[in-house]
Design a protein around this motif. Structure first.
Motif, mmCIF file in Angstrom:
data_model
loop_
_atom_site.group_PDB
_atom_site.id
_atom_site.type_symbol
_atom_site.label_atom_id
_atom_site.label_comp_id
_atom_site.label_asym_id
_atom_site.label_seq_id
_atom_site.Cartn_x
_atom_site.Cartn_y
_atom_site.Cartn_z
ATOM 1 N N VAL A 291 23.566 -40.198 20.656
ATOM 2 C CA VAL A 291 23.771 -41.456 21.381
ATOM 3 C C VAL A 291 23.544 -41.252 22.875
ATOM 4 O O VAL A 291 22.967 -42.122 23.547
ATOM 5 N N ALA A 292 23.969 -40.106 23.412
ATOM 6 C CA ALA A 292 23.750 -39.820 24.833
ATOM 7 C C ALA A 292 22.253 -39.816 25.142
ATOM 8 O O ALA A 292 21.831 -40.293 26.201
ATOM 9 N N GLY A 293 21.463 -39.283 24.215
ATOM 10 C CA GLY A 293 20.016 -39.292 24.406
ATOM 11 C C GLY A 293 19.455 -40.698 24.441
ATOM 12 O O GLY A 293 18.538 -41.002 25.217
ATOM 13 N N ILE A 294 20.010 -41.583 23.603
ATOM 14 C CA ILE A 294 19.564 -42.976 23.590
ATOM 15 C C ILE A 294 19.994 -43.694 24.868
ATOM 16 O O ILE A 294 19.215 -44.421 25.488
ATOM 17 N N ILE A 295 21.252 -43.476 25.295
ATOM 18 C CA ILE A 295 21.762 -44.130 26.501
ATOM 19 C C ILE A 295 20.954 -43.704 27.721
ATOM 20 O O ILE A 295 20.646 -44.518 28.605
ATOM 21 N N TRP A 296 20.601 -42.429 27.778
ATOM 22 C CA TRP A 296 19.835 -41.919 28.907
ATOM 23 C C TRP A 296 18.491 -42.637 29.021
ATOM 24 O O TRP A 296 17.965 -42.817 30.119
ATOM 25 N N GLN A 297 17.943 -43.032 27.879
ATOM 26 C CA GLN A 297 16.648 -43.715 27.863
ATOM 27 C C GLN A 297 16.802 -45.211 27.606
ATOM 28 O O GLN A 297 15.849 -45.859 27.170
ATOM 29 N N LEU A 298 17.995 -45.756 27.890
ATOM 30 C CA LEU A 298 18.287 -47.135 27.478
ATOM 31 C C LEU A 298 17.288 -48.161 28.025
ATOM 32 O O LEU A 298 16.803 -49.002 27.257
ATOM 33 N N PRO A 299 16.956 -48.144 29.317
ATOM 34 C CA PRO A 299 15.984 -49.149 29.779
ATOM 35 C C PRO A 299 14.660 -49.092 29.024
ATOM 36 O O PRO A 299 14.100 -50.136 28.658
ATOM 37 N N ALA A 300 14.158 -47.866 28.784
ATOM 38 C CA ALA A 300 12.900 -47.726 28.047
ATOM 39 C C ALA A 300 13.056 -48.194 26.605
ATOM 40 O O ALA A 300 12.153 -48.835 26.038
ATOM 41 N N LYS A 301 14.209 -47.884 25.998
ATOM 42 C CA LYS A 301 14.460 -48.310 24.617
ATOM 43 C C LYS A 301 14.539 -49.834 24.529
ATOM 44 O O LYS A 301 14.032 -50.429 23.571
ATOM 45 N N ILE A 302 15.184 -50.452 25.514
ATOM 46 C CA ILE A 302 15.285 -51.912 25.526
ATOM 47 C C ILE A 302 13.903 -52.537 25.683
ATOM 48 O O ILE A 302 13.567 -53.525 25.007
ATOM 49 N N TYR A 303 13.099 -51.959 26.575
ATOM 50 C CA TYR A 303 11.737 -52.467 26.768
ATOM 51 C C TYR A 303 10.944 -52.381 25.467
ATOM 52 O O TYR A 303 10.237 -53.327 25.089
ATOM 53 N N GLN A 304 11.056 -51.235 24.770
ATOM 54 C CA GLN A 304 10.332 -51.071 23.512
ATOM 55 C C GLN A 304 10.829 -52.053 22.461
ATOM 56 O O GLN A 304 10.042 -52.600 21.671
ATOM 57 N N THR A 305 12.136 -52.297 22.443
ATOM 58 C CA THR A 305 12.703 -53.269 21.502
ATOM 59 C C THR A 305 12.140 -54.660 21.772
ATOM 60 O O THR A 305 11.785 -55.393 20.841
ATOM 61 N N ALA A 307 9.271 -55.332 23.266
ATOM 62 C CA ALA A 307 7.853 -55.326 22.901
ATOM 63 C C ALA A 307 7.672 -55.446 21.391
ATOM 64 O O ALA A 307 6.801 -56.187 20.914
ATOM 65 N N ASP A 308 8.503 -54.737 20.623
ATOM 66 C CA ASP A 308 8.418 -54.816 19.157
ATOM 67 C C ASP A 308 8.748 -56.223 18.674
ATOM 68 O O ASP A 308 8.156 -56.711 17.702
ATOM 69 N N MET A 309 9.699 -56.862 19.352
ATOM 70 C CA MET A 309 10.073 -58.220 18.963
ATOM 71 C C MET A 309 8.917 -59.191 19.211
ATOM 72 O O MET A 309 8.619 -60.056 18.372
ATOM 73 N N ILE A 420 18.587 -59.337 25.287
ATOM 74 C CA ILE A 420 17.380 -58.896 24.575
ATOM 75 C C ILE A 420 17.746 -58.324 23.213
ATOM 76 O O ILE A 420 17.100 -58.620 22.196
ATOM 77 N N LEU A 421 18.791 -57.507 23.168
ATOM 78 C CA LEU A 421 19.193 -56.891 21.895
ATOM 79 C C LEU A 421 19.683 -57.940 20.903
ATOM 80 O O LEU A 421 19.363 -57.871 19.711
ATOM 81 N N ILE A 422 20.471 -58.903 21.385
ATOM 82 C CA ILE A 422 20.956 -59.953 20.488
ATOM 83 C C ILE A 422 19.784 -60.749 19.924
ATOM 84 O O ILE A 422 19.716 -61.018 18.719
ATOM 85 N N LEU A 423 18.833 -61.118 20.786
ATOM 86 C CA LEU A 423 17.667 -61.876 20.336
ATOM 87 C C LEU A 423 16.842 -61.052 19.343
ATOM 88 O O LEU A 423 16.389 -61.578 18.316
ATOM 89 N N ALA A 424 16.674 -59.775 19.635
ATOM 90 C CA ALA A 424 15.918 -58.907 18.724
ATOM 91 C C ALA A 424 16.629 -58.756 17.382
ATOM 92 O O ALA A 424 15.990 -58.710 16.328
ATOM 93 N N ASP A 425 17.964 -58.679 17.416
ATOM 94 C CA ASP A 425 18.720 -58.536 16.170
ATOM 95 C C ASP A 425 18.679 -59.799 15.320
ATOM 96 O O ASP A 425 18.972 -59.757 14.128
ATOM 97 N N VAL A 426 18.332 -60.917 15.929
ATOM 98 C CA VAL A 426 18.176 -62.169 15.190
ATOM 99 C C VAL A 426 16.735 -62.329 14.693
ATOM 100 O O VAL A 426 16.492 -62.662 13.528
ATOM 101 N N VAL A 427 15.771 -62.056 15.588
ATOM 102 C CA VAL A 427 14.361 -62.295 15.274
ATOM 103 C C VAL A 427 13.726 -61.119 14.537
ATOM 104 O O VAL A 427 12.942 -61.304 13.595
ATOM 105 N N ASN A 428 14.048 -59.905 14.969
ATOM 106 C CA ASN A 428 13.415 -58.703 14.394
ATOM 107 C C ASN A 428 14.488 -57.660 14.112
ATOM 108 O O ASN A 428 14.527 -56.607 14.739
#
Length: 434
Positions: A291-305, A307-309, A420-428
């Motif tokens: 999880v620490a690895g994900i948090i460290w990259q959170l902005p990039a992960k959110i951007y990718q989420t 983009a995937d949406m 963004i995460l809430i919208l992605a969790d609904v749409v994708n």
């Protein structure tokens, strides 16, 4: 999936999350009271108050939006300059925000002669109070993982034989086809292995799991092996010769490939095997690193989420998700066609993972998160130590209200990322069922 089971899963996650938040705030409350800080409120949730009751000087209650919680401590920051007769901050949007924060803080200050303000505590006491919440989440994750691993157990192929293939079918055969006289008997059937037999050793090596026995068999095609089994309370020695066959094999990296290995044609009974008491905490610490690895990259992960949406691409199943996504997963876990213990274990694991996320996320060294308050306390301690080292007068306490503009930017960022995460969790959404 059944709708009722799905709803129950979501409801259980909401309750579990509320308990997690309550314990988080309790982690702040207990040391604060222990160190003498006046605590005005202990609240679960935000928005309008649904229920509250005062015990002593503290009001305990539940609010309408169960997405967080807080405790209200006296004097989180030192008195504002205006309170000391030094004038107000200048004009401007952010200056006004700073002044408003100072005014709100001044309203919480305990009397000067009581020394019950948070900012008046020693550095280590402030750090303990602010770390108390995240640590409580980590401890809860330890407990939940311990229940999963040591209480319920991990589904494992045991050394008890569940079934023995009557014959050997080729890869081109229909797997449901019945054996005929023309089909060769399986090595296990030829050796006389029966369902219910318990494997004791293979080729002279004691085995505690079916995986250990399988590893020896797969590495020994066309080689006679002595297999000792326990049958009806007595041990029997049998001779089995694994045949060379193409089978799917899982490597150390988790990848499944097709390889030619030894094969005897028997399956094991799957049961819950309880692990050592340390297995749960070890799993929690391993997941904390992930999880620490994900948090460290959170902005990039959110951007990718995002983009995937937009593009409709499948999301990373190990990426971040909102409480909406977690609720969906909880509903799927509760409604999947699986034994009840599997579903209970899955829900507990999901809740434990959320507590790990709360622990790591709150350690981010930015206000208004707990990690930000820890940094402020440590900076205050460094300033005091520096002054003492060079024989200078003790500096004024660090006024963190000056960081309100930065805090404002962080809050806006968190709101945007959460949206963004809430919208992605609904749409994708991420789904366990594919």
């Amino acid at each position: 999936m059944t709708v009722i089971a799905f709803i129950i899963g979501v409801a259980l996650l909401v309750v579990g999350l509320a308990v997690s938040i309550a314990l988080h705030e309790m982690g702040h409350l207990l040391p604060a009271k222990k160190f003498g800080v006046r605590v005005g409120q202990y609240m679960i949730g935000f928005g309008p108050t649904l229920f509250s009751r005062r015990f002593g000087e503290t009001e305990y209650g539940v609010k309408a939006i169960p997405l967080g919680g807080y405790i209200s401590m006296a004097g989180m920051y030192p008195p504002s300059p205006s309170a000391n007769g030094e004038g107000k901050a200048g004009g401007g949007f952010f200056a006004t925000m700073v002044q408003d924060a100072r005014s709100a803080n001044d309203d919480t200050l305990a009397a000067d002669d009581t020394h019950r303000n948070f900012y008046e505590l020693s550095v280590w006491k402030r750090v303990v109070i602010m770390l108390g919440g995240p640590v409580m989440n980590l401890l809860l994750a330890f407990v939940l993982f311990a229940i999963i691993f040591s209480g319920i157990g991990v589904q494992t192929a045991t050394t008890t034989i569940a079934s023995v293939n009557e014959c050997v079918l080729t890869a081109a055969d229909d797997p449901d086809r019945a054996c005929t006289d023309a089909d060769p008997a399986s090595p296990a059937a030829e050796a006389g292995i029966l369902p219910g037999d318990i494997l004791v050793s293979v080729d002279g090596t004691p085995v505690d799991t079916f995986a250990e026995a399988s590893a020896i068999i797969q590495a020994s095609p066309d080689t006679a092996l002595e297999v000792v089994v326990l049958r009806d309370g007595t041990t029997q020695s049998l001779q089995v010769m694994p045949m060379l066959a193409e089978r799917q094999v899982q490597g150390a990296d988790g990848q499944v490939t097709t390889a030619e290995v030894g094969f005897v044609g028997m399956t094991a009974t799957v049961d819950y095997v309880r692990q050592s008491i340390w297995s749960g905490p070890e799993a929690a610490l391993e997941q904390t690193q992930q999880v620490a690895g994900i948090i460290w990259q959170l902005p990039a992960k959110i951007y990718q989420t995002a983009a995937d949406m937009v593009t409709g691409q499948e999301r990373d199943p190990n990426g971040p998700l909102s409480v909406v996504g977690a609720g969906r997963l909880a509903g799927e876990v509760a409604s999947v066609d699986a034994p009840i213990l599997n579903r209970v274990s899955g829900l507990l694991g999901l809740l434990a993972s959320l507590n790990i996320a709360l622990f790591v996320f709150n350690l981010i060294p930015l206000l208004p998160l707990d990690g930000g308050h820890v940094v402020v306390a440590l900076w205050d301690g460094i300033k005091r130590a520096w002054a003492k080292l060079f024989g200078r007068p003790a500096p004024k306490p660090v006024d963190a209200t000056k960081l309100v503009p930065v805090t404002f930017v962080v809050v806006i960022g968190l709101i945007v990322m959460g949206g963004i995460l809430i919208l992605a969790d609904v749409v994708n959404p991420i789904s366990l069922l594919g």
